[in-house]
Write a protein that holds these residues in place. Structure first.
Motif, PDB file in Angstrom:
ATOM      1  N   LYS A 166      -7.953 -87.959  -1.836  1.00 50.95           N
ATOM      2  CA  LYS A 166      -9.115 -87.971  -0.949  1.00 50.95           C
ATOM      3  C   LYS A 166      -9.313 -86.580  -0.368  1.00 50.95           C
ATOM      4  O   LYS A 166      -8.411 -85.735  -0.400  1.00 50.95           O
ATOM      5  N   GLY A 167     -10.518 -86.342   0.161  1.00 50.00           N
ATOM      6  CA  GLY A 167     -10.799 -85.031   0.724  1.00 50.00           C
ATOM      7  C   GLY A 167     -12.273 -84.875   1.037  1.00 50.00           C
ATOM      8  O   GLY A 167     -13.016 -85.847   1.162  1.00 50.00           O
ATOM      9  N   ALA A 168     -12.698 -83.639   1.131  1.00 50.43           N
ATOM     10  CA  ALA A 168     -14.057 -83.322   1.557  1.00 50.43           C
ATOM     11  C   ALA A 168     -15.046 -83.398   0.398  1.00 50.43           C
ATOM     12  O   ALA A 168     -14.679 -83.607  -0.762  1.00 50.43           O
ATOM     13  N   ILE A 169     -16.310 -83.201   0.735  1.00 46.79           N
ATOM     14  CA  ILE A 169     -17.406 -83.155  -0.231  1.00 46.79           C
ATOM     15  C   ILE A 169     -18.043 -81.772  -0.149  1.00 46.79           C
ATOM     16  O   ILE A 169     -18.172 -81.192   0.936  1.00 46.79           O
ATOM     17  N   GLY A 170     -18.441 -81.232  -1.303  1.00 40.11           N
ATOM     18  CA  GLY A 170     -19.077 -79.923  -1.322  1.00 40.11           C
ATOM     19  C   GLY A 170     -20.307 -79.905  -2.216  1.00 40.11           C
ATOM     20  O   GLY A 170     -20.431 -80.699  -3.152  1.00 40.11           O
ATOM     21  N   ASN A 212     -12.912 -91.866 -16.771  1.00 40.27           N
ATOM     22  CA  ASN A 212     -11.970 -92.929 -16.404  1.00 40.27           C
ATOM     23  C   ASN A 212     -10.600 -92.412 -16.000  1.00 40.27           C
ATOM     24  O   ASN A 212      -9.700 -93.211 -15.702  1.00 40.27           O
ATOM     25  N   ASP A 213     -10.449 -91.092 -15.989  1.00 38.47           N
ATOM     26  CA  ASP A 213      -9.137 -90.521 -15.697  1.00 38.47           C
ATOM     27  C   ASP A 213      -9.259 -89.265 -14.833  1.00 38.47           C
ATOM     28  O   ASP A 213      -8.930 -88.172 -15.271  1.00 38.47           O
ATOM     29  N   LEU A 214      -9.781 -89.436 -13.625  1.00 46.59           N
ATOM     30  CA  LEU A 214      -9.868 -88.302 -12.701  1.00 46.59           C
ATOM     31  C   LEU A 214      -8.511 -87.611 -12.617  1.00 46.59           C
ATOM     32  O   LEU A 214      -7.481 -88.260 -12.433  1.00 46.59           O
ATOM     33  N   LYS A 215      -8.516 -86.319 -12.769  1.00 44.96           N
ATOM     34  CA  LYS A 215      -7.265 -85.597 -13.007  1.00 44.96           C
ATOM     35  C   LYS A 215      -6.354 -85.513 -11.788  1.00 44.96           C
ATOM     36  O   LYS A 215      -5.157 -85.265 -11.942  1.00 44.96           O
ATOM     37  N   HIS A 216      -6.891 -85.740 -10.588  1.00 45.07           N
ATOM     38  CA  HIS A 216      -6.028 -85.744  -9.408  1.00 45.07           C
ATOM     39  C   HIS A 216      -5.615 -87.147  -8.984  1.00 45.07           C
ATOM     40  O   HIS A 216      -5.035 -87.332  -7.912  1.00 45.07           O
ATOM     41  N   GLY A 217      -5.916 -88.129  -9.833  1.00 46.57           N
ATOM     42  CA  GLY A 217      -5.391 -89.458  -9.599  1.00 46.57           C
ATOM     43  C   GLY A 217      -6.276 -90.370  -8.780  1.00 46.57           C
ATOM     44  O   GLY A 217      -7.343 -89.989  -8.303  1.00 46.57           O
ATOM     45  N   ALA A 218      -5.788 -91.597  -8.587  1.00 41.44           N
ATOM     46  CA  ALA A 218      -6.583 -92.655  -7.971  1.00 41.44           C
ATOM     47  C   ALA A 218      -6.619 -92.588  -6.458  1.00 41.44           C
ATOM     48  O   ALA A 218      -7.588 -93.039  -5.842  1.00 41.44           O
ATOM     49  N   ASN A 219      -5.585 -92.060  -5.833  1.00 34.93           N
ATOM     50  CA  ASN A 219      -5.465 -92.156  -4.377  1.00 34.93           C
ATOM     51  C   ASN A 219      -5.786 -90.853  -3.653  1.00 34.93           C
ATOM     52  O   ASN A 219      -5.560 -90.739  -2.455  1.00 34.93           O
ATOM     53  N   VAL A 237     -21.870 -81.337  -7.433  1.00 37.35           N
ATOM     54  CA  VAL A 237     -21.130 -81.853  -6.277  1.00 37.35           C
ATOM     55  C   VAL A 237     -19.640 -81.755  -6.539  1.00 37.35           C
ATOM     56  O   VAL A 237     -19.176 -82.074  -7.640  1.00 37.35           O
ATOM     57  N   THR A 238     -18.889 -81.328  -5.541  1.00 37.42           N
ATOM     58  CA  THR A 238     -17.436 -81.459  -5.567  1.00 37.42           C
ATOM     59  C   THR A 238     -17.041 -82.583  -4.617  1.00 37.42           C
ATOM     60  O   THR A 238     -17.705 -82.817  -3.613  1.00 37.42           O
ATOM     61  N   PHE A 239     -15.953 -83.277  -4.933  1.00 40.37           N
ATOM     62  CA  PHE A 239     -15.512 -84.361  -4.061  1.00 40.37           C
ATOM     63  C   PHE A 239     -13.988 -84.448  -4.072  1.00 40.37           C
ATOM     64  O   PHE A 239     -13.328 -83.909  -4.945  1.00 40.37           O
ATOM     65  N   ARG A 240     -13.467 -85.122  -3.054  1.00 41.76           N
ATOM     66  CA  ARG A 240     -12.021 -85.170  -2.834  1.00 41.76           C
ATOM     67  C   ARG A 240     -11.436 -83.749  -2.782  1.00 41.76           C
ATOM     68  O   ARG A 240     -10.402 -83.444  -3.373  1.00 41.76           O
ATOM     69  N   VAL A 241     -12.133 -82.885  -2.060  1.00 45.41           N
ATOM     70  CA  VAL A 241     -11.717 -81.482  -1.937  1.00 45.41           C
ATOM     71  C   VAL A 241     -10.546 -81.376  -0.976  1.00 45.41           C
ATOM     72  O   VAL A 241     -10.604 -81.869   0.155  1.00 45.41           O
ATOM     73  N   SER A 242      -9.470 -80.727  -1.398  1.00 47.10           N
ATOM     74  CA  SER A 242      -8.299 -80.550  -0.537  1.00 47.10           C
ATOM     75  C   SER A 242      -8.633 -79.637   0.639  1.00 47.10           C
ATOM     76  O   SER A 242      -9.593 -78.864   0.613  1.00 47.10           O
ATOM     77  N   GLU A 243      -7.813 -79.717   1.676  1.00 53.91           N
ATOM     78  CA  GLU A 243      -8.064 -78.949   2.893  1.00 53.91           C
ATOM     79  C   GLU A 243      -8.104 -77.447   2.633  1.00 53.91           C
ATOM     80  O   GLU A 243      -8.886 -76.723   3.236  1.00 53.91           O
ATOM     81  N   ASP A 244      -7.268 -76.990   1.692  1.00 51.21           N
ATOM     82  CA  ASP A 244      -7.242 -75.559   1.382  1.00 51.21           C
ATOM     83  C   ASP A 244      -8.201 -75.176   0.254  1.00 51.21           C
ATOM     84  O   ASP A 244      -8.214 -74.017  -0.188  1.00 51.21           O
ATOM     85  N   GLU A 258     -14.242 -86.921   5.346  1.00 49.22           N
ATOM     86  CA  GLU A 258     -13.221 -87.228   4.352  1.00 49.22           C
ATOM     87  C   GLU A 258     -13.709 -88.368   3.478  1.00 49.22           C
ATOM     88  O   GLU A 258     -14.197 -89.380   3.977  1.00 49.22           O
ATOM     89  N   PHE A 259     -13.569 -88.186   2.162  1.00 49.56           N
ATOM     90  CA  PHE A 259     -14.094 -89.160   1.204  1.00 49.56           C
ATOM     91  C   PHE A 259     -13.030 -89.476   0.169  1.00 49.56           C
ATOM     92  O   PHE A 259     -12.362 -88.577  -0.350  1.00 49.56           O
TER      93      PHE A 259
END
Length: 208
Positions: free
Chosen positions: A185-189, A176-183, A84-91, A56-57
């Motif tokens: 978190k999730g997996a890396i791909g 400067n504006d990641l679309k899923h917000g500041a908080n 790279v994908t990051f903050r990947v949701s569980e689903d 989890e990242f």
């Protein structure tokens, strides 16, 4: 390695296939991970990656080396998409991503050169969304090419992410504006898209 750093052995057993096919291969005397997109998946900027299991990242640094080639079956619009994908949701239905288009870098068409790197956010902010709403803001130029190892470093802090290539001191792309917000978190791909034969190695994760 510091206590906050984690070296990942980039082998197939550590990853899960998300609409890709992957396997360990030998390249120049070392074992690396080969990933290709499942050809039945339509569209681009989709959830097509090898997902790192059990990690989890949220904030920190993702550093790895990538190499892409064009498959023999690659369509004309293939660009060697890899990243790279990051903050990947569980689903796998939400994540942030940086990827590169190595064939664009040395193209004679300046507009394509300007689109060598890309940020997108899945599912509602893909490359064509950003080109419609914010042309040029989420893409940039970098000097790279196919069939060479490229060091990608992604620095993530709250709602900001920066992409660095090949140890350059300055980022090639800043968001400067990641679309899923500041908080979030999730997996890396390890991401690939249409027409790409992607290879990955030397993944290091540093958490803030």
């Amino acid at each position: 390695m510091t206590e906050k750093q984690q070296y990942i052995d980039v082998k197939a057993q550590a990853f899960e296939e998300v609409d890709v096919f992957m396997k360990d291969v030998e390249m120049n005397g070392e074992t690396v991970l080969r990933v290709i997109k499942d050809p039945v998946i339509d569209g681009e900027d989709e959830a097509t990656f090898a997902k790192l299991a059990g990690i989890e990242f949220q904030d920190g640094i993702i550093d790895l080396k990538v190499l892409s080639r064009l498959l023999a079956t690659a369509p004309e619009h293939a660009r060697g998409f890899i990243g790279v994908t990051f903050r990947v949701s569980e689903d796998n239905h939400a994540f942030e991503s940086f990827y590169i288009r190595p064939t664009n870098s040395r193209c004679d068409v300046q507009l394509r050169r300007n689109r060598t790197t890309q940020y997108f956010s899945y599912p509602n902010f893909k490359y064509f969304h950003s080109r419609e709403t914010n042309p040029g803001e989420y893409e940039s130029y970098a000097d790279i090419t196919l069939n060479e190892w490229i060091d990608m470093k992604i620095v993530v802090e709250e709602s900001c992410a920066k992409l660095y290539l090949n140890y350059a001191p300055q980022p090639v792309l800043v968001v400067n504006d990641l679309k899923h917000g500041a908080n979030n978190k999730g997996a890396i791909g390890l991401f690939v898209d249409i027409g790409t034969e992607g290879f990955f190695k030397e993944l290091v994760i540093t958490r803030n």
